[in-house]
Design an enzyme around this catalytic site. Structure first.
Site, mmCIF file in Angstrom:
data_model
loop_
_atom_site.group_PDB
_atom_site.id
_atom_site.type_symbol
_atom_site.label_atom_id
_atom_site.label_comp_id
_atom_site.label_asym_id
_atom_site.label_seq_id
_atom_site.Cartn_x
_atom_site.Cartn_y
_atom_site.Cartn_z
ATOM 1 N N HIS A 56 0.855 -1.204 0.000
ATOM 2 C CA HIS A 56 0.000 0.000 0.000
ATOM 3 C C HIS A 56 0.883 1.242 0.000
ATOM 4 O O HIS A 56 1.450 1.636 1.017
ATOM 5 C CB HIS A 56 -0.898 -0.002 1.253
ATOM 6 C CG HIS A 56 -1.896 1.121 1.289
ATOM 7 N ND1 HIS A 56 -3.250 0.924 1.484
ATOM 8 C CD2 HIS A 56 -1.742 2.466 1.152
ATOM 9 C CE1 HIS A 56 -3.880 2.092 1.474
ATOM 10 N NE2 HIS A 56 -2.970 3.049 1.280
ATOM 11 N N HIS A 58 1.256 5.242 -2.264
ATOM 12 C CA HIS A 58 0.645 6.168 -3.240
ATOM 13 C C HIS A 58 1.774 6.745 -4.088
ATOM 14 O O HIS A 58 2.326 7.802 -3.762
ATOM 15 C CB HIS A 58 -0.111 7.285 -2.522
ATOM 16 C CG HIS A 58 -1.290 6.794 -1.746
ATOM 17 N ND1 HIS A 58 -2.591 6.981 -2.166
ATOM 18 C CD2 HIS A 58 -1.371 6.083 -0.590
ATOM 19 C CE1 HIS A 58 -3.416 6.419 -1.291
ATOM 20 N NE2 HIS A 58 -2.704 5.870 -0.320
ATOM 21 N N GLN A 151 -9.605 9.416 -4.457
ATOM 22 C CA GLN A 151 -9.194 10.169 -3.264
ATOM 23 C C GLN A 151 -10.281 11.108 -2.741
ATOM 24 O O GLN A 151 -10.424 11.300 -1.554
ATOM 25 C CB GLN A 151 -7.923 10.977 -3.584
ATOM 26 C CG GLN A 151 -7.434 11.873 -2.462
ATOM 27 C CD GLN A 151 -6.826 11.113 -1.306
ATOM 28 O OE1 GLN A 151 -5.723 10.604 -1.386
ATOM 29 N NE2 GLN A 151 -7.575 11.006 -0.207
ATOM 30 N N HIS A 209 -9.660 2.033 1.160
ATOM 31 C CA HIS A 209 -9.281 2.806 2.338
ATOM 32 C C HIS A 209 -10.529 2.803 3.218
ATOM 33 O O HIS A 209 -11.507 3.488 2.902
ATOM 34 C CB HIS A 209 -8.929 4.234 1.955
ATOM 35 C CG HIS A 209 -7.574 4.412 1.364
ATOM 36 N ND1 HIS A 209 -7.183 3.816 0.199
ATOM 37 C CD2 HIS A 209 -6.490 5.126 1.812
ATOM 38 C CE1 HIS A 209 -5.927 4.157 -0.070
ATOM 39 N NE2 HIS A 209 -5.484 4.957 0.893
ATOM 40 N N GLU A 212 -10.577 5.098 7.782
ATOM 41 C CA GLU A 212 -9.293 5.709 8.165
ATOM 42 C C GLU A 212 -9.595 7.017 8.896
ATOM 43 O O GLU A 212 -9.442 8.120 8.378
ATOM 44 C CB GLU A 212 -8.411 5.976 6.933
ATOM 45 C CG GLU A 212 -7.007 6.436 7.318
ATOM 46 C CD GLU A 212 -6.143 6.827 6.125
ATOM 47 O OE1 GLU A 212 -6.666 6.893 4.999
ATOM 48 O OE2 GLU A 212 -4.943 7.080 6.340
ATOM 49 N N ASP A 308 2.509 3.396 2.931
ATOM 50 C CA ASP A 308 1.478 4.370 2.554
ATOM 51 C C ASP A 308 2.082 5.555 1.799
ATOM 52 O O ASP A 308 1.706 5.824 0.669
ATOM 53 C CB ASP A 308 0.706 4.858 3.785
ATOM 54 C CG ASP A 308 -0.712 5.325 3.447
ATOM 55 O OD1 ASP A 308 -1.101 5.239 2.281
ATOM 56 O OD2 ASP A 308 -1.428 5.756 4.358
HETATM 57 FE FE FE2 Z 1 -3.405 5.145 1.588
#
Ligand code: FE2
Length: 415
Positions: A56, A58, A151, A209, A212, A308
């Site tokens: 995971h 980005h 996102q 996701h 979170e 992440d």
């Molecule tokens: Fe993430």
């Protein structure tokens, strides 16, 4: 290729391993350490294990910290606002340059399998197209799985569902989501159900996701697990973060675990990122904001660690070292018991491979691709104690990186 004097995980003694045609050919236990020669890789009693897995990250946002401004509050939400401003400045070249630099960092730290989320709430899908175009160039170094990650939401973003469907034409392997960020609980539930239907229709993996946030009322995990169970897709589904689980009351969590176990979904925790972003609305005591990693593992479910971010609007540091993330996660999750340490590398190796659905071609076994690393230390415990370097990373029998361990000057003789 022949490797001698290697320690292997969960084994005592030393091993000789041979590879040919890019596959592991033989694994033989030695009666003791053997003499080195120029033609072999001498592991010198260090641990040879399957490559690290980054499940995971980005890659579209890496190395943008401070652009156009720094995240002053340290919250996930300010990170999303800053990223929205940086996102409009993305170009094909900008994305590719940062991704290539980051993949170098990952490779030099023993990572060979990567799942990247890419923001597709961009009408031009700039980052997705740029990263998908790098696949062939990156293949000799890493396997890359791409998640279409909305996102700014699916139901709450203009043409969110259309963008997600469009993104499937550009090399997407996995469908993502962000239900806790949608405008309403109902939009969140709708988004999860819509994602699961889309994934089923197109035979894609899912990685959401999920929850979170520190809000104990954020309960999209139960929606995701129920859909995974009812569609019999659990092993192909991942819940990332689930940090709200940290704040759930134990009675609810006990009930939830029954469903989670039945669903067979995977979990990704990003401990360095979560301890940085969560707990930001607390005074004292401040919650750690990390999902219940130990309890998930002890219940027999699959859970792995990930980075992440590397230097982006959410997290200003990070460097590709999964051993750093593992060390931090073990501390934050109360997992430094000896039993925990003995198998701790699972969290950044095989458990990540299961999450990526690549376990059938992952691991040091005769006939599997000759992908491995040699890392300082003889077993999981020593590797974590030492926090040493990856000495070799080898992919299909070809050396990607090699480095020498430090040598003490002969005048330094303290023991
Ligand atoms: Fe993430």
């Amino acid at each position: 290729m022949k490797i001698i004097n290697a320690r292997l995980r969960a084994s005592l003694g030393y091993f000789t391993i041979t590879c040919s045609n890019g596959l592991f050919e033989s694994i033989t236990e030695q009666s003791g350490l053997i003499e080195s020669s120029a033609e072999v890789i001498d592991a010198k009693g260090n641990l040879m294990c399957a490559p690290f897995v980054e499940p995971h990250i980005h890659l579209d946002a890496v190395l943008t910290a401070g652009e156009p401004k720094w995240n002053a509050s340290g919250t996930l939400f300010e990170g999303i606002e800053i990223w929205a401003k940086r996102k409009v400045l993305l170009s094909h070249e900008d994305v590719q340059k940062r991704v290539l630099k980051t993949v170098e960092l990952l490779v030099e730290n023993g990572v060979q399998h990567v799942r990247t989320h890419i923001d597709i709430t961009d009408p031009d899908l700039v980052a997705l197209k740029a990263i998908n175009a790098l696949r062939t160039k990156l293949a000799p170094y890493i396997d890359l799985q791409i998640v279409a990650f909305p996102q700014e939401g699916i139901m709450s973003f203009p043409k969110g569902t259309e963008l997600m469907e469009q993104s499937l034409q550009h090399g997407v392997d996995v469908i993502g989501g962000i239900p806790h960020f949608e405008y309403t609980r109902e939009y969140g539930v709708q988004s999860v159900e819509w994602i699961m239907d889309l994934a089923e229709k197109h035979n894609k993996l899912v990685d959401i996701h999920c929850d979170e946030i520190d809000d104990e009322a954020s309960r999209f995990l139960e929606v995701l697990a129920t859909a995974a169970l009812e569609k019999n897709m659990g092993e192909r589904v991942t819940a990332s973060h689930t940090t709200a689980m940290h704040s759930y009351n134990n009675a609810y969590c006990y009930k939830l675990f029954r469903l989670l176990k039945k669903s067979k979904i995977n979990f990704v925790s990003c401990p360095t990122e979560s301890i940085h972003l969560q707990g930001r609305f607390d005074t004292y005591p401040k919650r750690r904001g990390i999902t219940r990693v130990k309890e998930i593992r002890d219940a027999g479910m699959n859970v792995c660690f990930a980075q992440d971010s590397i230097q982006d609007p959410w997290y200003p540091v990070g460097n590709g070292k999964l051993l750093r993330v593992l060390d931090s996660g073990l501390h934050s999750c109360h997992m430094l018991g000896h039993e925990d340490l003995m198998t701790a590398l699972d969290l950044i190796t095989i458990n990540g491979a299961k999450t990526l659905n690549i376990a059938d071609r992952y691991g040091i076994e005769v006939g599997k691709p000759a992908n491995f690393i040699i890392v300082e230390g003889g077993d999981d415990v020593e590797v974590i104690q030492k926090q040493g370097e990856v000495l070799y990373s080898v992919r299909e029998g070809k050396i990607l990186i090699s480095r020498q361990p430090y040598v003490l000057n002969e005048k330094v003789n303290l023991v």
